[in-house]
Write an enzyme that holds these catalytic residues in place. Structure first.
Site, PDB file in Angstrom:
ATOM      1  N   CYS A 167      30.207 -46.158 -88.477  1.00  0.00           N
ATOM      2  CA  CYS A 167      30.431 -45.727 -89.862  1.00  0.00           C
ATOM      3  C   CYS A 167      29.302 -46.125 -90.807  1.00  0.00           C
ATOM      4  O   CYS A 167      29.064 -45.432 -91.809  1.00  0.00           O
ATOM      5  CB  CYS A 167      31.786 -46.223 -90.374  1.00  0.00           C
ATOM      6  SG  CYS A 167      31.896 -47.991 -90.704  1.00  0.00           S
ATOM      7  N   ASP A 168      28.581 -47.204 -90.533  1.00  0.00           N
ATOM      8  CA  ASP A 168      27.455 -47.597 -91.380  1.00  0.00           C
ATOM      9  C   ASP A 168      26.447 -46.461 -91.533  1.00  0.00           C
ATOM     10  O   ASP A 168      25.804 -46.302 -92.576  1.00  0.00           O
ATOM     11  CB  ASP A 168      26.695 -48.791 -90.789  1.00  0.00           C
ATOM     12  CG  ASP A 168      27.557 -49.859 -90.187  1.00  0.00           C
ATOM     13  OD1 ASP A 168      28.713 -49.581 -89.816  1.00  0.00           O
ATOM     14  OD2 ASP A 168      27.068 -50.994 -90.031  1.00  0.00           O
ATOM     15  N   ALA A 169      26.315 -45.690 -90.453  1.00  0.00           N
ATOM     16  CA  ALA A 169      25.321 -44.614 -90.434  1.00  0.00           C
ATOM     17  C   ALA A 169      25.543 -43.608 -91.551  1.00  0.00           C
ATOM     18  O   ALA A 169      24.592 -42.959 -92.000  1.00  0.00           O
ATOM     19  CB  ALA A 169      25.357 -43.899 -89.083  1.00  0.00           C
TER      20      ALA A 169
END
Length: 372
Positions: free
Chosen positions: A159-161
Site C-alpha cells: 500500500c505504501d506504493a
C-alpha cells in the site's frame, strides 16, 4: 497512595492536553512551527535514523516523501531558501529518479521534480522522469501482485506504493494532457486496490502477508501504511478535474477512508500504529497521524468533508502533532522504517515523518487562514 498519585498526575496531563486542543489554531503559529521543523530537518538532513549505518541516499523514498512536504512548505515560505535547497538536490543528482526502474519507491522524488518544473519551467527537471515513465508504458511489468512472486514489486503490490508512484503519473498527465499516463495509473491503482482494500473496514492491508494475520485477535491495518494511501489520494486528486470519472473513483475511496479514520482517532488526538488496536498500541505515532490530519484538512478545505464533523479531529490532531515537536524543531514519535505496527520514541524521528508533518501543516494553515 502511589496509585492515587499516578492517577492524579495522569488526569492533570489529560486535562492540560484537552485545554490545549480546545484552543483555536492560529495560522501564524502554524507557519512558525512548520519553519522550525523544516529548518531542523535541513540542518540534520544527512543524520541517520532507523538504525541505519549510512544516511539515506538523497533520491531514496524516505527523502522523496520528505520533499513532497518540503515543496508544499517552500510555496508558503517567505523566501526561496527551501526552493533553492530542493533545486540543489535535483541538480546534484542530474534530475534522475532513483536506481530501480519499476519500483514505486524510486519514483517518489519525481513528485518534487515536477513541482519545481512548474515553478521554473526548466525541461531538464522532468526529462529523465518522462523518459523512464515512457519506457514503463511501452514495457509494462507482467508480474502478479502476490507478495513472493518474481518481480512482484515491479507493480504496486504494497500500500505504501500508492503514495510513491501514482501521483507522479497524475502529475505528468496534468502537465502534458497525454491520457496514456492517466490510463496506466488508473489501471494499476485499481488492480492494487482490488487486491489490498478491505471493503468491510475501508482500510488497506499493507500487503498480501497481512490478509489472514491477526494481532490480539484483530486485523492488522498499519497506520502509516494507510496514511501513505490517504495522502497519496489527495496528491492524485489535486491533479485531476473534479468532473471526471477518474476523480470520482478516488473520491469514493477517500470518503470511505475519511469516515473510518475519523472513527479511529484516539482521545489523545493521534492514531494508533495498528489502527483497530488503540488499547494495545498506546504510543503516539506522528507520521501516520500527520497524513491523516493532512487528508482530513484537505477534505474540509475542498468542501468534501463536513466542517462541523471533521474540524474537531483536525484541530485535536494538529495540536497533538505540535506537542511532539521539540523546541529546536525535531518531530518525535516517528515510527522507524517498517511495514507493520511497532514502536516509536519521543527522541527518534525520520525524514518521511517531517514530510508528512509539513504536508499536514500546509492544509491546516489554509483551513485556519481562510477562517480569519
Amino acid at each position: 497512595m502511589k496509585n492515587l498519585k499516578t492517577f492524579i498526575t495522569g488526569l492533570i496531563a489529560l486535562l492540560v492536553l484537552n485545554i490545549s486542543q480546545a484552543q483555536e489554531i492560529k495560522p501564524s503559529e502554524v507557519k512558525k512551527v512548520m519553519k522550525r521543523v523544516a529548518d531542523w530537518q535541513i540542518e540534520h538532513f544527512r543524520d541517520t535514523y532507523s538504525n541505519k549505518k549510512e544516511p539515506h541516499h538523497p533520491l531514496d523514498w524516505t527523502n522523496g516523501a520528505l520533499y513532497t512536504g518540503m515543496i508544499k512548505w517552500a510555496a508558503m515560505a517567505d523566501d526561496d531558501t527551501y526552493y533553492n535547497w530542493l533545486k540543489h538536490i535535483g541538480e546534484t543528482n542530474n534530475w534522475n529518479l532513483y536506481k530501480r526502474k519499476y519500483h514505486a519507491d524510486d519514483h517518489t522524488v519525481g513528485q518534487m521534480y515536477i513541482e519545481l518544473y512548474r515553478k521554473y519551467g526548466d525541461e531538464k527537471m522532468i526529462k529523465p522522469t518522462k523518459e523512464q515513465f515512457e519506457f514503463i508504458l511501452y514495457h509494462p511489468s507482467i508480474s502478479v501482485l502476490n507478495w513472493k512472486t518474481p518481480y512482484a514489486q515491479d507493480r504496486w503490490n504494497w500500500c505504501d506504493a500508492l503514495f510513491m508512484s501514482p501521483p507522479v503519473w497524475a502529475q505528468l498527465y496534468n502537465l502534458t494532457g497525454e491520457k496514456k499516463y492517466l490510463d496506466f495509473m488508473m489501471a494499476e491503482f485499481k488492480a492494487s486496490t482490488n487486491f489490498l482494500f478491505d471493503k468491510k473496514e475501508n482500510l488497506y492491508y499493507r500487503d498480501e502477508r497481512y490478509f489472514d494475520r491477526l494481532d490480539n485477535d484483530l486485523k492488522i491495518f498499519w497506520s502509516r501504511g494507510n496514511g501513505w494511501v490517504f495522502g497519496g489520494l489527495v496528491n492524485i486528486m489535486n491533479e485531476l478535474n473534479q468532473n471526471t470519472k477518474e476523480y470520482k473513483y478516488f473520491l469514493n475511496i477517500y470518503k470511505k477512508m475519511a469516515k473510518k479514520i475519523l472513527e479511529l482517532q484516539t482521545p489523545e488526538g493521534h492514531w494508533a500504529m495498528s489502527l483497530l488496536q488503540q488499547d494495545f498500541y498506546p504510543t503516539p505515532e506522528t507520521s501516520g497521524s500527520s497524513f491523516f490530519v493532512f487528508g482530513l484538512a484537505w477534505g474540509i478545505n475542498n468542501n468534501i468533508l463536513n466542517k462541523d464533523t471533521y474540524l474537531p479531529a483536525v484541530q485535536k490532531g494538529w495540536h497533538t502533532l505540535v506537542s511532539h515537536v521539540t523546541d529546536d524543531g525535531m518531530l518525535g514519535y516517528v515510527q522507524p522504517i517498517g511495514a507493520e505496527p511497532g514502536k516509536a520514541w519521543a527522541d527518534k524521528t525520520e525524514v518521511y515523518g517531517t514530510g508528512a508533518f509539513l504536508s499536514a501543516g500546509s492544509e491546516v494553515y489554509k483551513l485556519y487562514n481562510n477562517r480569519q
